[in-house]
Design a protein around this motif. Structure first.
Motif, PDB file in Angstrom:
ATOM      1  N   TYR A 133       0.879  -1.167   0.000  1.00  0.00           N
ATOM      2  CA  TYR A 133       0.000   0.000   0.000  1.00  0.00           C
ATOM      3  C   TYR A 133       0.919   1.219   0.000  1.00  0.00           C
ATOM      4  O   TYR A 133       1.845   1.299   0.817  1.00  0.00           O
ATOM      5  N   PHE A 134       0.680   2.166  -0.882  1.00  0.00           N
ATOM      6  CA  PHE A 134       1.598   3.296  -0.973  1.00  0.00           C
ATOM      7  C   PHE A 134       0.892   4.553  -1.482  1.00  0.00           C
ATOM      8  O   PHE A 134      -0.204   4.508  -2.029  1.00  0.00           O
ATOM      9  N   THR A 135       1.567   5.670  -1.271  1.00  0.00           N
ATOM     10  CA  THR A 135       1.062   6.972  -1.694  1.00  0.00           C
ATOM     11  C   THR A 135       1.578   7.280  -3.093  1.00  0.00           C
ATOM     12  O   THR A 135       2.732   6.973  -3.409  1.00  0.00           O
ATOM     13  N   ARG A 136       0.727   7.888  -3.932  1.00  0.00           N
ATOM     14  CA  ARG A 136       1.217   8.352  -5.224  1.00  0.00           C
ATOM     15  C   ARG A 136       0.348   9.474  -5.749  1.00  0.00           C
ATOM     16  O   ARG A 136      -0.776   9.696  -5.283  1.00  0.00           O
ATOM     17  N   SER A 137       0.868  10.184  -6.753  1.00  0.00           N
ATOM     18  CA  SER A 137       0.144  11.294  -7.361  1.00  0.00           C
ATOM     19  C   SER A 137      -1.020  10.791  -8.201  1.00  0.00           C
ATOM     20  O   SER A 137      -0.925   9.774  -8.877  1.00  0.00           O
ATOM     21  N   ASP A 138      -2.133  11.537  -8.135  1.00  0.00           N
ATOM     22  CA  ASP A 138      -3.297  11.241  -8.970  1.00  0.00           C
ATOM     23  C   ASP A 138      -3.255  11.969 -10.305  1.00  0.00           C
ATOM     24  O   ASP A 138      -4.157  11.854 -11.114  1.00  0.00           O
ATOM     25  N   GLN A 139      -2.206  12.759 -10.503  1.00  0.00           N
ATOM     26  CA  GLN A 139      -2.086  13.580 -11.716  1.00  0.00           C
ATOM     27  C   GLN A 139      -3.249  14.570 -11.819  1.00  0.00           C
ATOM     28  O   GLN A 139      -3.737  14.885 -12.893  1.00  0.00           O
ATOM     29  N   LYS A 140      -3.702  15.042 -10.633  1.00  0.00           N
ATOM     30  CA  LYS A 140      -4.780  16.023 -10.554  1.00  0.00           C
ATOM     31  C   LYS A 140      -4.360  17.120  -9.584  1.00  0.00           C
ATOM     32  O   LYS A 140      -3.440  16.946  -8.788  1.00  0.00           O
ATOM     33  N   ILE A 141      -5.064  18.236  -9.621  1.00  0.00           N
ATOM     34  CA  ILE A 141      -4.825  19.335  -8.701  1.00  0.00           C
ATOM     35  C   ILE A 141      -5.889  19.314  -7.608  1.00  0.00           C
ATOM     36  O   ILE A 141      -7.080  19.181  -7.892  1.00  0.00           O
ATOM     37  N   ASP A 142      -5.461  19.455  -6.338  1.00  0.00           N
ATOM     38  CA  ASP A 142      -6.420  19.417  -5.238  1.00  0.00           C
ATOM     39  C   ASP A 142      -6.905  20.817  -4.886  1.00  0.00           C
ATOM     40  O   ASP A 142      -6.587  21.800  -5.563  1.00  0.00           O
ATOM     41  N   LYS A 143      -7.661  20.927  -3.791  1.00  0.00           N
ATOM     42  CA  LYS A 143      -8.278  22.193  -3.389  1.00  0.00           C
ATOM     43  C   LYS A 143      -7.243  23.267  -3.022  1.00  0.00           C
ATOM     44  O   LYS A 143      -7.550  24.457  -3.031  1.00  0.00           O
ATOM     45  N   ASN A 144      -6.021  22.834  -2.688  1.00  0.00           N
ATOM     46  CA  ASN A 144      -4.961  23.779  -2.323  1.00  0.00           C
ATOM     47  C   ASN A 144      -4.053  24.117  -3.499  1.00  0.00           C
ATOM     48  O   ASN A 144      -2.975  24.675  -3.316  1.00  0.00           O
ATOM     49  N   ASN A 145      -4.519  23.750  -4.690  1.00  0.00           N
ATOM     50  CA  ASN A 145      -3.757  23.981  -5.916  1.00  0.00           C
ATOM     51  C   ASN A 145      -2.429  23.229  -5.903  1.00  0.00           C
ATOM     52  O   ASN A 145      -1.432  23.668  -6.469  1.00  0.00           O
ATOM     53  N   GLN A 146      -2.422  22.087  -5.205  1.00  0.00           N
ATOM     54  CA  GLN A 146      -1.264  21.200  -5.160  1.00  0.00           C
ATOM     55  C   GLN A 146      -1.618  19.901  -5.866  1.00  0.00           C
ATOM     56  O   GLN A 146      -2.784  19.581  -6.070  1.00  0.00           O
ATOM     57  N   VAL A 147      -0.589  19.162  -6.249  1.00  0.00           N
ATOM     58  CA  VAL A 147      -0.837  17.858  -6.861  1.00  0.00           C
ATOM     59  C   VAL A 147      -1.508  16.946  -5.835  1.00  0.00           C
ATOM     60  O   VAL A 147      -1.008  16.770  -4.727  1.00  0.00           O
ATOM     61  N   GLN A 148      -2.661  16.388  -6.194  1.00  0.00           N
ATOM     62  CA  GLN A 148      -3.403  15.526  -5.264  1.00  0.00           C
ATOM     63  C   GLN A 148      -2.692  14.196  -5.112  1.00  0.00           C
ATOM     64  O   GLN A 148      -2.243  13.582  -6.079  1.00  0.00           O
ATOM     65  N   LEU A 149      -2.597  13.720  -3.875  1.00  0.00           N
ATOM     66  CA  LEU A 149      -1.984  12.437  -3.564  1.00  0.00           C
ATOM     67  C   LEU A 149      -3.032  11.496  -2.994  1.00  0.00           C
ATOM     68  O   LEU A 149      -3.900  11.910  -2.232  1.00  0.00           O
ATOM     69  N   SER A 150      -2.954  10.230  -3.371  1.00  0.00           N
ATOM     70  CA  SER A 150      -3.914   9.228  -2.903  1.00  0.00           C
ATOM     71  C   SER A 150      -3.185   7.940  -2.564  1.00  0.00           C
ATOM     72  O   SER A 150      -2.006   7.769  -2.878  1.00  0.00           O
ATOM     73  N   ILE A 151      -3.907   7.022  -1.921  1.00  0.00           N
ATOM     74  CA  ILE A 151      -3.330   5.731  -1.551  1.00  0.00           C
ATOM     75  C   ILE A 151      -3.739   4.670  -2.574  1.00  0.00           C
ATOM     76  O   ILE A 151      -4.909   4.555  -2.944  1.00  0.00           O
ATOM     77  N   TYR A 152      -2.746   3.903  -3.014  1.00  0.00           N
ATOM     78  CA  TYR A 152      -2.924   2.816  -3.979  1.00  0.00           C
ATOM     79  C   TYR A 152      -2.402   1.520  -3.352  1.00  0.00           C
ATOM     80  O   TYR A 152      -1.728   1.537  -2.310  1.00  0.00           O
ATOM     81  N   ARG A 153      -2.675   0.406  -4.017  1.00  0.00           N
ATOM     82  CA  ARG A 153      -2.061  -0.846  -3.606  1.00  0.00           C
ATOM     83  C   ARG A 153      -1.710  -1.684  -4.832  1.00  0.00           C
ATOM     84  O   ARG A 153      -2.323  -1.544  -5.896  1.00  0.00           O
ATOM     85  N   LEU A 154      -0.693  -2.548  -4.655  1.00  0.00           N
ATOM     86  CA  LEU A 154      -0.215  -3.371  -5.762  1.00  0.00           C
ATOM     87  C   LEU A 154       0.429  -4.628  -5.209  1.00  0.00           C
ATOM     88  O   LEU A 154       1.190  -4.566  -4.235  1.00  0.00           O
ATOM     89  N   ILE A 177       4.630  -6.735 -10.120  1.00  0.00           N
ATOM     90  CA  ILE A 177       4.836  -5.330 -10.441  1.00  0.00           C
ATOM     91  C   ILE A 177       4.746  -5.055 -11.943  1.00  0.00           C
ATOM     92  O   ILE A 177       4.160  -4.058 -12.371  1.00  0.00           O
ATOM     93  N   LYS A 178       5.303  -5.941 -12.756  1.00  0.00           N
ATOM     94  CA  LYS A 178       5.376  -5.678 -14.195  1.00  0.00           C
ATOM     95  C   LYS A 178       4.086  -6.017 -14.943  1.00  0.00           C
ATOM     96  O   LYS A 178       3.910  -5.619 -16.087  1.00  0.00           O
ATOM     97  N   SER A 179       3.188  -6.759 -14.290  1.00  0.00           N
ATOM     98  CA  SER A 179       1.989  -7.206 -15.001  1.00  0.00           C
ATOM     99  C   SER A 179       0.693  -6.608 -14.466  1.00  0.00           C
ATOM    100  O   SER A 179      -0.365  -6.784 -15.074  1.00  0.00           O
ATOM    101  N   LYS A 180       0.752  -5.918 -13.335  1.00  0.00           N
ATOM    102  CA  LYS A 180      -0.445  -5.342 -12.737  1.00  0.00           C
ATOM    103  C   LYS A 180      -0.327  -3.822 -12.646  1.00  0.00           C
ATOM    104  O   LYS A 180       0.760  -3.271 -12.585  1.00  0.00           O
ATOM    105  N   ILE A 181      -1.500  -3.164 -12.632  1.00  0.00           N
ATOM    106  CA  ILE A 181      -1.563  -1.718 -12.478  1.00  0.00           C
ATOM    107  C   ILE A 181      -1.950  -1.398 -11.036  1.00  0.00           C
ATOM    108  O   ILE A 181      -2.846  -2.032 -10.479  1.00  0.00           O
ATOM    109  N   PRO A 182      -1.315  -0.429 -10.389  1.00  0.00           N
ATOM    110  CA  PRO A 182      -1.707  -0.065  -9.024  1.00  0.00           C
ATOM    111  C   PRO A 182      -3.186   0.297  -8.942  1.00  0.00           C
ATOM    112  O   PRO A 182      -3.727   0.970  -9.829  1.00  0.00           O
ATOM    113  N   GLU A 183      -3.834  -0.183  -7.886  1.00  0.00           N
ATOM    114  CA  GLU A 183      -5.277   0.029  -7.693  1.00  0.00           C
ATOM    115  C   GLU A 183      -5.525   1.250  -6.801  1.00  0.00           C
ATOM    116  O   GLU A 183      -5.033   1.315  -5.673  1.00  0.00           O
TER     117      GLU A 183
END
Length: 288
Positions: A110-131, A136-142
């Motif tokens: 489970y890890f943090t990564r960028s959503d490639q979106k801008i949040d309410k503070n005009n910063q890059v939004q970060l969310s939690i994913y899992r993989l 690693i090479k055959s699956k996409i983080p959820e």
């Protein structure tokens, strides 16, 4: 709260890499070779030049450092590390990755990564994913469904049986800044996020939680009387969502930022990330 045992703070050899590229957020997972004398150390370091050259969307470009996940063999006897390896895509991306937590039973990171979106503070939004780290090479983080659009959800920490995730978020309904929450992992999703309440959270920021043996929660905050800027605190669970909070004090905290505290359940060591002298420290267990 009085510390009754002696601990030693030592510089990790990973620290030599840190002053070249800022590094933080270390966790250890089992070595696939089933070695009893080593584990895999995962941590974050400033993005490799090869990824920096990849063109990003202009609207989410950043002047701040971008971090990606790397790993190295960590010797349990002498704390030395080996060659540092950058995780491949899709675990890493040209955008931001952040601290994680490992599900030993299911081999899921489970890890943090960028959503490639801008949040309410005009910063890059970060969310939690899992993989599944073995795929690693055959699956996409959820992207997990307790994340919330327009707000950041970061720094996951799993409890001992991987049934609950503690995390930090600036979502509405908190006490101010970044608050600590938890969700339970259900068969078909997650429970509603629960705020840890005013025993833990302040009007400032609470970040980098670590739940240890389901009773002790370590985290960093700039919202309490402290030694420095961002200090590490320990809280003990007294009853349902009621906590007694203690400041760890020196040498765990300093006049600088101290954060990303972690402990190994089975081994006699832990880690502290800090910007005192731009180094990463290790914290072995008591000598007596």
């Amino acid at each position: 709260f009085k510390q009754k045992t002696a601990y030693e703070i030592r510089l990790s050899l990973v620290g030599s890499e840190m002053c070249i590229r800022d590094s933080f957020g270390p966790i250890v997972i089992p070595n696939n070779k089933k070695s009893e004398s080593s584990m895999i150390l995962i941590y974050l370091t400033e993005q490799d030049e090869s990824l920096k050259k990849i063109k990003r969307k202009k609207r989410i470009s950043s002047e701040l450092p971008i971090y990606n996940l790397v790993n190295t063999i960590f010797n349990l006897k002498n704390f030395k590390t080996s060659k540092i390896n950058l995780y491949p895509e899709p675990l890493n991306s040209v955008f931001q990755e952040g601290p994680g937590s490992y599900d030993y039973k299911n081999k899921i990171l489970y890890f943090t990564r960028s959503d490639q979106k801008i949040d309410k503070n005009n910063q890059v939004q970060l969310s939690i994913y899992r993989l599944d780290i073995s795929k690693i090479k055959s699956k996409i983080p959820e992207l997990l469904d307790f994340n919330i659009e327009g707000y950041s959800t970061v720094h996951p920490s799993l409890n001992s049986n991987s049934s609950r995730i503690y995390f930090s978020s600036d979502r509405p309904g908190g006490y101010g800044g970044m608050d600590l929450y938890y969700v339970d992992i259900l068969e078909n999703g997650f429970s509603k996020p629960i705020n840890l309440g005013p025993d833990i959270n302040t009007k400032m920021d609470e970040v980098f939680p670590l739940i240890y043996k389901d009773k002790f929660l370590f985290y960093s905050t700039n919202g309490r009387e402290s030694i420095g800027k961002l200090d590490i605190f320990m809280s003990e669970l007294l009853a349902e969502n009621r906590w007694q909070v203690y400041q760890l004090g020196s040498p765990y905290n300093s006049t600088e930022d101290d954060f990303s505290f972690s402990l190994s359940d089975k081994e006699n060591f832990g880690f502290i990330s800090t910007n005192r002298d731009c180094l990463l420290y290790t914290s072995p267990s008591p000598r007596d």
